[in-house]
Design a protein around this motif. Structure first.
Motif, PDB file in Angstrom:
ATOM      1  N   GLY A 156      -5.418  -0.661  -6.347  1.00 15.48           N
ATOM      2  CA  GLY A 156      -5.951   0.634  -6.737  1.00 15.48           C
ATOM      3  C   GLY A 156      -7.072   1.159  -5.862  1.00 15.48           C
ATOM      4  O   GLY A 156      -7.514   2.293  -6.044  1.00 15.48           O
ATOM      5  N   THR A 157      -7.544   0.377  -4.902  1.00 16.43           N
ATOM      6  CA  THR A 157      -8.579   0.844  -3.987  1.00 16.43           C
ATOM      7  C   THR A 157      -8.018   1.968  -3.127  1.00 16.43           C
ATOM      8  O   THR A 157      -6.926   1.838  -2.569  1.00 16.43           O
ATOM      9  CB  THR A 157      -9.068  -0.306  -3.081  1.00 16.43           C
ATOM     10  OG1 THR A 157      -9.531  -1.373  -3.902  1.00 16.43           O
ATOM     11  CG2 THR A 157     -10.180   0.158  -2.157  1.00 16.43           C
ATOM     12  N   ALA A 215       4.053  12.546  -5.737  1.00 16.95           N
ATOM     13  CA  ALA A 215       3.442  11.300  -6.201  1.00 16.95           C
ATOM     14  C   ALA A 215       2.846  11.470  -7.599  1.00 16.95           C
ATOM     15  O   ALA A 215       2.437  12.563  -7.979  1.00 16.95           O
ATOM     16  CB  ALA A 215       2.341  10.875  -5.227  1.00 16.95           C
ATOM     17  N   GLN A 216       2.794  10.402  -8.320  1.00 18.52           N
ATOM     18  CA  GLN A 216       2.081  10.357  -9.599  1.00 18.52           C
ATOM     19  C   GLN A 216       0.642   9.981  -9.264  1.00 18.52           C
ATOM     20  O   GLN A 216       0.265   8.810  -9.311  1.00 18.52           O
ATOM     21  CB  GLN A 216       2.731   9.324 -10.540  1.00 18.52           C
ATOM     22  CG  GLN A 216       4.151   9.642 -10.901  1.00 18.52           C
ATOM     23  CD  GLN A 216       4.255  10.928 -11.705  1.00 18.52           C
ATOM     24  OE1 GLN A 216       3.388  11.242 -12.515  1.00 18.52           O
ATOM     25  NE2 GLN A 216       5.305  11.687 -11.465  1.00 18.52           N
ATOM     26  N   LEU A 217      -0.144  10.986  -8.907  1.00 19.65           N
ATOM     27  CA  LEU A 217      -1.487  10.736  -8.386  1.00 19.65           C
ATOM     28  C   LEU A 217      -2.376  10.000  -9.377  1.00 19.65           C
ATOM     29  O   LEU A 217      -3.141   9.121  -8.983  1.00 19.65           O
ATOM     30  CB  LEU A 217      -2.128  12.047  -7.944  1.00 19.65           C
ATOM     31  CG  LEU A 217      -1.421  12.739  -6.772  1.00 19.65           C
ATOM     32  CD1 LEU A 217      -2.041  14.103  -6.499  1.00 19.65           C
ATOM     33  CD2 LEU A 217      -1.456  11.870  -5.535  1.00 19.65           C
ATOM     34  N   SER A 218      -2.299  10.337 -10.653  1.00 19.13           N
ATOM     35  CA  SER A 218      -3.146   9.643 -11.633  1.00 19.13           C
ATOM     36  C   SER A 218      -2.779   8.168 -11.706  1.00 19.13           C
ATOM     37  O   SER A 218      -3.657   7.319 -11.850  1.00 19.13           O
ATOM     38  CB  SER A 218      -3.051  10.308 -13.003  1.00 19.13           C
ATOM     39  OG  SER A 218      -1.723  10.252 -13.486  1.00 19.13           O
ATOM     40  N   GLU A 219      -1.507   7.843 -11.582  1.00 13.35           N
ATOM     41  CA  GLU A 219      -1.090   6.435 -11.581  1.00 13.35           C
ATOM     42  C   GLU A 219      -1.571   5.708 -10.329  1.00 13.35           C
ATOM     43  O   GLU A 219      -1.772   4.499 -10.352  1.00 13.35           O
ATOM     44  CB  GLU A 219       0.431   6.327 -11.695  1.00 13.35           C
ATOM     45  CG  GLU A 219       0.959   6.720 -13.061  1.00 13.35           C
ATOM     46  CD  GLU A 219       2.468   6.636 -13.148  1.00 13.35           C
ATOM     47  OE1 GLU A 219       3.092   5.988 -12.279  1.00 13.35           O
ATOM     48  OE2 GLU A 219       3.025   7.226 -14.088  1.00 13.35           O
ATOM     49  N   LEU A 220      -1.734   6.455  -9.244  1.00 12.93           N
ATOM     50  CA  LEU A 220      -2.232   5.864  -7.997  1.00 12.93           C
ATOM     51  C   LEU A 220      -3.753   5.780  -7.964  1.00 12.93           C
ATOM     52  O   LEU A 220      -4.325   5.219  -7.036  1.00 12.93           O
ATOM     53  CB  LEU A 220      -1.729   6.670  -6.798  1.00 12.93           C
ATOM     54  CG  LEU A 220      -0.226   6.586  -6.526  1.00 12.93           C
ATOM     55  CD1 LEU A 220       0.174   7.576  -5.444  1.00 12.93           C
ATOM     56  CD2 LEU A 220       0.165   5.173  -6.132  1.00 12.93           C
ATOM     57  N   GLY A 221      -4.413   6.391  -8.957  1.00 16.50           N
ATOM     58  CA  GLY A 221      -5.862   6.312  -9.029  1.00 16.50           C
ATOM     59  C   GLY A 221      -6.590   7.351  -8.209  1.00 16.50           C
ATOM     60  O   GLY A 221      -7.725   7.123  -7.761  1.00 16.50           O
ATOM     61  N   THR A 222      -5.943   8.507  -8.003  1.00 16.41           N
ATOM     62  CA  THR A 222      -6.586   9.563  -7.224  1.00 16.41           C
ATOM     63  C   THR A 222      -6.278  10.917  -7.852  1.00 16.41           C
ATOM     64  O   THR A 222      -5.640  10.989  -8.891  1.00 16.41           O
ATOM     65  CB  THR A 222      -6.162   9.505  -5.741  1.00 16.41           C
ATOM     66  OG1 THR A 222      -7.032  10.340  -4.980  1.00 16.41           O
ATOM     67  CG2 THR A 222      -4.720   9.888  -5.548  1.00 16.41           C
ATOM     68  N   PRO A 241       0.837  -1.200   0.000  1.00 19.04           N
ATOM     69  CA  PRO A 241       0.000   0.000   0.000  1.00 19.04           C
ATOM     70  C   PRO A 241       0.874   1.252   0.000  1.00 19.04           C
ATOM     71  O   PRO A 241       2.047   1.215   0.381  1.00 19.04           O
ATOM     72  CB  PRO A 241      -0.786  -0.101   1.308  1.00 19.04           C
ATOM     73  CG  PRO A 241      -0.658  -1.515   1.748  1.00 19.04           C
ATOM     74  CD  PRO A 241       0.630  -2.019   1.192  1.00 19.04           C
ATOM     75  N   VAL A 242       0.259   2.368  -0.402  1.00 14.33           N
ATOM     76  CA  VAL A 242       0.937   3.659  -0.400  1.00 14.33           C
ATOM     77  C   VAL A 242       0.145   4.611   0.487  1.00 14.33           C
ATOM     78  O   VAL A 242      -1.074   4.737   0.329  1.00 14.33           O
ATOM     79  CB  VAL A 242       1.049   4.242  -1.827  1.00 14.33           C
ATOM     80  CG1 VAL A 242       1.736   5.605  -1.796  1.00 14.33           C
ATOM     81  CG2 VAL A 242       1.786   3.286  -2.756  1.00 14.33           C
ATOM     82  N   LEU A 243       0.839   5.281   1.401  1.00 11.45           N
ATOM     83  CA  LEU A 243       0.254   6.321   2.224  1.00 11.45           C
ATOM     84  C   LEU A 243       0.618   7.648   1.572  1.00 11.45           C
ATOM     85  O   LEU A 243       1.795   7.949   1.389  1.00 11.45           O
ATOM     86  CB  LEU A 243       0.801   6.271   3.645  1.00 11.45           C
ATOM     87  CG  LEU A 243       0.284   7.356   4.586  1.00 11.45           C
ATOM     88  CD1 LEU A 243      -1.182   7.101   4.933  1.00 11.45           C
ATOM     89  CD2 LEU A 243       1.129   7.413   5.849  1.00 11.45           C
ATOM     90  N   VAL A 244      -0.395   8.428   1.214  1.00 10.07           N
ATOM     91  CA  VAL A 244      -0.186   9.720   0.559  1.00 10.07           C
ATOM     92  C   VAL A 244      -0.661  10.806   1.517  1.00 10.07           C
ATOM     93  O   VAL A 244      -1.786  10.755   2.014  1.00 10.07           O
ATOM     94  CB  VAL A 244      -0.963   9.800  -0.772  1.00 10.07           C
ATOM     95  CG1 VAL A 244      -0.763  11.157  -1.431  1.00 10.07           C
ATOM     96  CG2 VAL A 244      -0.544   8.674  -1.709  1.00 10.07           C
TER      97      VAL A 244
END
Length: 127
Positions: free
Chosen positions: A62-63, A39-46, A5-8
């Motif tokens: 991607g959730t 972060a590459q937000l679009s790649e992270l789905g947000t 997971p990624v914490l943004v």
């Protein structure tokens, strides 16, 4: 493909940065940590708009979980007593209370310890 997971979080906010540093040192979540500004937000789905308003926990599939539920997921990933607290934060009525407390803190983060005027959430357009 990500396996963790990624914490943004908001890297421009002193309160947010202090909170994430605490989590990394004391809670030790099993995730990658990145400021949304890097972060590459679009790649992270947000989106930037969402990342500006709340901490995000993004699963490898991607959730995206935001706010108090992102914090609950962070706690769950750490295991031991932290996981118990994370599990409790996912259950009603604690889930509802956690969401309210999270929003109260997020809306006032410039007033929290370590906060500065730069921590204030962006104002909605049209105001």
């Amino acid at each position: 493909m990500r396996t963790r997971p990624v914490l943004v979080y908001d890297g421009d906010c002193g309160f947010c940065t202090t909170s994430v540093t605490f989590a990394e040192r004391r809670i030790r979540p099993q995730c990658e940590v990145t400021a949304w500004q890097f972060a590459q937000l679009s790649e992270l789905g947000t989106t930037q708009q969402r990342a500006e308003r709340e901490v995000l926990w993004i699963l490898p599939d991607g959730t995206v979980h935001g706010g108090a539920q992102a914090v609950a997921r962070l706690l769950l990933s750490a295991g031991s007593g932290w996981a118990v607290l994370g599990a409790l934060l996912r259950l009603p009525p604690l889930r509802w209370a956690a969401a309210g407390v999270y929003r109260l803190v997020a809306n006032n983060r410039e007033r929290m310890p370590g906060g500065t005027p730069a921590c204030a959430l962006p104002r909605p357009s049209g105001r």
